[in-house]
Design a protein around this motif. Structure first.
Motif, short mmCIF file in Angstrom:
data_model
loop_
_atom_site.label_atom_id
_atom_site.label_comp_id
_atom_site.label_asym_id
_atom_site.label_seq_id
_atom_site.Cartn_x
_atom_site.Cartn_y
_atom_site.Cartn_z
N ALA A 141 0.80 -1.22 0.00
CA ALA A 141 0.00 0.00 0.00
C ALA A 141 0.83 1.28 0.00
O ALA A 141 2.00 1.27 0.39
CB ALA A 141 -0.93 0.00 1.22
N GLY A 142 0.21 2.36 -0.44
CA GLY A 142 0.83 3.67 -0.38
C GLY A 142 0.61 4.52 -1.61
O GLY A 142 0.53 4.00 -2.73
N ALA A 143 0.46 5.83 -1.40
CA ALA A 143 0.36 6.83 -2.48
C ALA A 143 -0.72 6.48 -3.51
O ALA A 143 -0.50 6.53 -4.71
CB ALA A 143 1.70 7.00 -3.17
N GLY A 144 -1.91 6.15 -3.01
CA GLY A 144 -3.03 5.91 -3.92
C GLY A 144 -2.79 4.77 -4.89
O GLY A 144 -3.28 4.79 -6.02
N GLY A 145 -2.05 3.76 -4.45
CA GLY A 145 -1.79 2.61 -5.31
C GLY A 145 -0.49 2.70 -6.08
O GLY A 145 -0.10 1.76 -6.77
N GLU A 190 4.37 0.57 -8.81
CA GLU A 190 5.77 0.75 -9.24
C GLU A 190 6.57 -0.52 -8.99
O GLU A 190 7.37 -0.94 -9.85
CB GLU A 190 6.40 1.92 -8.50
N LEU A 191 6.36 -1.14 -7.85
CA LEU A 191 7.08 -2.39 -7.54
C LEU A 191 6.74 -3.46 -8.57
O LEU A 191 7.62 -4.17 -9.06
CB LEU A 191 6.72 -2.86 -6.13
N ALA A 192 5.46 -3.59 -8.90
CA ALA A 192 5.04 -4.60 -9.86
C ALA A 192 5.60 -4.33 -11.24
O ALA A 192 5.94 -5.26 -11.99
CB ALA A 192 3.51 -4.66 -9.91
N SER A 246 -4.60 3.99 -9.61
CA SER A 246 -3.22 3.65 -9.97
C SER A 246 -2.97 3.70 -11.47
O SER A 246 -1.85 3.96 -11.90
CB SER A 246 -2.89 2.25 -9.45
N HIS A 247 -4.03 3.49 -12.29
CA HIS A 247 -3.81 3.37 -13.73
C HIS A 247 -4.58 4.37 -14.58
O HIS A 247 -4.70 4.19 -15.79
CB HIS A 247 -4.11 1.94 -14.17
N ALA A 248 -5.07 5.45 -13.95
CA ALA A 248 -5.69 6.51 -14.74
C ALA A 248 -5.51 7.88 -14.11
O ALA A 248 -5.25 8.86 -14.80
CB ALA A 248 -7.19 6.23 -14.95
N ILE A 249 -5.63 7.97 -12.80
CA ILE A 249 -5.62 9.25 -12.10
C ILE A 249 -4.22 9.70 -11.70
O ILE A 249 -3.81 10.84 -11.93
CB ILE A 249 -6.53 9.19 -10.85
N ASN A 250 -3.46 8.80 -11.08
CA ASN A 250 -2.18 9.19 -10.46
C ASN A 250 -1.17 9.83 -11.40
O ASN A 250 -0.37 10.67 -11.00
CB ASN A 250 -1.54 7.98 -9.78
N SER A 302 -14.49 16.76 7.48
CA SER A 302 -13.39 15.87 7.11
C SER A 302 -13.94 14.69 6.30
O SER A 302 -15.02 14.18 6.58
CB SER A 302 -12.68 15.36 8.37
N SER A 303 -13.17 14.28 5.29
CA SER A 303 -13.60 13.18 4.43
C SER A 303 -12.43 12.24 4.18
O SER A 303 -11.37 12.67 3.70
CB SER A 303 -14.13 13.72 3.10
N ALA A 304 -12.61 10.98 4.51
CA ALA A 304 -11.55 9.99 4.37
C ALA A 304 -11.48 9.48 2.93
O ALA A 304 -12.42 9.62 2.15
CB ALA A 304 -11.80 8.82 5.32
N SER A 305 -10.34 8.87 2.59
CA SER A 305 -10.19 8.22 1.29
C SER A 305 -9.18 7.10 1.42
O SER A 305 -8.47 7.00 2.42
CB SER A 305 -9.72 9.21 0.22
N ALA A 306 -9.08 6.27 0.38
CA ALA A 306 -8.11 5.17 0.37
C ALA A 306 -6.71 5.67 0.04
O ALA A 306 -5.78 4.88 -0.06
CB ALA A 306 -8.54 4.11 -0.63
N GLY A 307 -6.57 6.98 -0.14
CA GLY A 307 -5.27 7.56 -0.44
C GLY A 307 -5.40 8.72 -1.41
O GLY A 307 -6.39 8.83 -2.14
N ALA A 308 -4.43 9.60 -1.41
CA ALA A 308 -4.43 10.72 -2.34
C ALA A 308 -4.42 10.20 -3.77
O ALA A 308 -3.62 9.34 -4.13
CB ALA A 308 -3.22 11.61 -2.09
N GLY A 309 -5.32 10.71 -4.58
CA GLY A 309 -5.37 10.30 -5.97
C GLY A 309 -6.33 9.17 -6.26
O GLY A 309 -6.54 8.82 -7.41
N THR A 310 -6.93 8.59 -5.23
CA THR A 310 -7.89 7.52 -5.44
C THR A 310 -9.22 8.08 -5.91
O THR A 310 -9.47 9.28 -5.86
CB THR A 310 -8.11 6.72 -4.15
N SER A 311 -10.09 7.20 -6.37
CA SER A 311 -11.40 7.66 -6.83
C SER A 311 -12.18 8.31 -5.69
O SER A 311 -12.95 9.26 -5.91
CB SER A 311 -12.20 6.49 -7.42
N GLN A 312 -11.96 7.82 -4.45
CA GLN A 312 -12.63 8.43 -3.29
C GLN A 312 -12.19 9.88 -3.12
O GLN A 312 -13.00 10.76 -2.83
CB GLN A 312 -12.31 7.63 -2.03
#
Length: 331
Positions: free
Chosen positions: A72-76, A81-83, A100-104, A158-168
């Motif tokens: 995990a990390g940085a919105g996927g 990157e590791l993969a 990870s594959h459109a927004i970031n 305040s609004s949570a998300s799965a990470g910066a750059g995620t769809s949330q």
């Protein structure tokens, strides 16, 4: 004789790369080596749940084992990157997402991979809208309540998300942009820990996928206020769309998340197609179709070529949204 054996050993990887799809379809992955299914988010989120469901059946179908590893990390971006740096031999696959594959790529100036050039699409699992949720004991009963309360609070709700750059995260930014109301974004390393803090009241609200949120809505731990699709969804029929709120600036509001599976670029096409075929069989089973529908997901039947075209269109779409909404993240 020794020289001949060495030449034969050296030619083995090339033979695998050139092996016809028909031959690959009849053979198993070497059992001595397992396949790693990388999930670039924390356990408990949509990508993790789908990865584990698929991995359980993909291993037996290929005659080997498939293990899920959460990076995990940085919105996927960290796991992706590791993969991207692993060998393109069919032993590493990645649960990629709209994040990870459109927004970031439009958010992070130093992204360590290219979402299109670094990967080969295997399959699009499906698409699903997000749902805006608040704790069950929250005073907010509608999207209008949320906007009015956020206007009155310094820094906004305040609004949570799965990470910066995620769809949330992007759904929140789009809401702020179109409504003119400010919020405080609270990024996590996945939906699992994020939604736990929403249920616990540490965070006011969250946009999350129906996959993750629906069970908690049904159990009464969360209250659903709006879905981000154009039309209401069957699994949450009583929940209005954001556009249905009738609020100024939100008439064309729509955010649809998606889940896909990728392999590192240059993975032999025979391997990609075998994986596509086996995963398609898994997704087509009545049990999996039922699970996806229950999760609020619309299953996909796109070919690998169609997934590639879909992804390119998504990269372009979100680049425009990020620019217009002036979304910024650190990194």
């Amino acid at each position: 004789m020794q020289r001949r054996q060495l030449l034969k050993a050296a030619a083995a990887p090339l033979a695998l790369a050139c092996m016809p799809a028909a031959v690959m379809a009849q053979s198993n992955w070497p059992k001595a080596k397992v396949i790693t299914y990388t999930v670039p988010f924390a356990a408990g989120g949509t990508t993790d749940q789908l990865g584990r469901l698929i991995a359980q059946q993909l291993g037996p179908a290929l005659g080997t084992s498939v293990i899920v590893e959460n990076k995990a990390g940085a919105g996927g971006s960290v796991g992706s990157e590791l993969a991207s740096r692993t060998a393109p031999d069919g032993f590493t696959i990645l649960g990629g997402t709209i994040s990870s594959h459109a927004i970031n790529v439009s958010l992070y100036p130093k992204l360590g991979y290219d979402p299109i050039k670094s990967f080969t699409p295997i399959t699009l699992i499906g698409t699903n809208p997000l749902v805006l949720v608040v704790p069950a004991n929250s005073p907010y009963k509608s999207l209008k309540d949320v906007l009015e309360a956020s206007q009155k609070k310094s820094g906004g709700l305040s609004s949570a998300s799965a990470g910066a750059g995620t769809s949330q995260h992007l759904a929140l930014e789009m809401l702020a942009w179109k409504s003119g109301v400010k919020f405080t974004h609270v990024p996590y390393k996945g939906s699992g820990p994020a939604i736990q803090d929403v249920m616990g009241g540490q965070v006011d609200m969250m946009f999350d996928t129906t996959v993750v949120a629906a069970p908690h809505i049904q159990s009464g731990k969360l209250r659903a206020l709006a879905v981000t699709s154009k039309q209401r969804i069957d699994s949450l029929k009583d929940v209005p769309t954001v556009a249905e709120s009738g609020l100024k600036g939100l008439g064309d509001f729509e955010v649809t998340s998606w889940q896909a599976i990728f392999a590192p670029t240059n993975t032999p096409d025979a391997i990609v197609q075998r994986l596509h075929q086996e995963i398609a069989k898994i997704l087509a089973t009545p049990d999996m179709q039922g699970r996806l529908k229950t999760m609020g997901m619309e299953p996909s039947t796109l070919s690998t070529t169609q997934v590639a075209a879909f992804q390119k269109a998504e990269v372009s779409k979100w680049a425009t949204v990020i620019k217009e909404a002036n979304v910024k993240v650190d990194g």
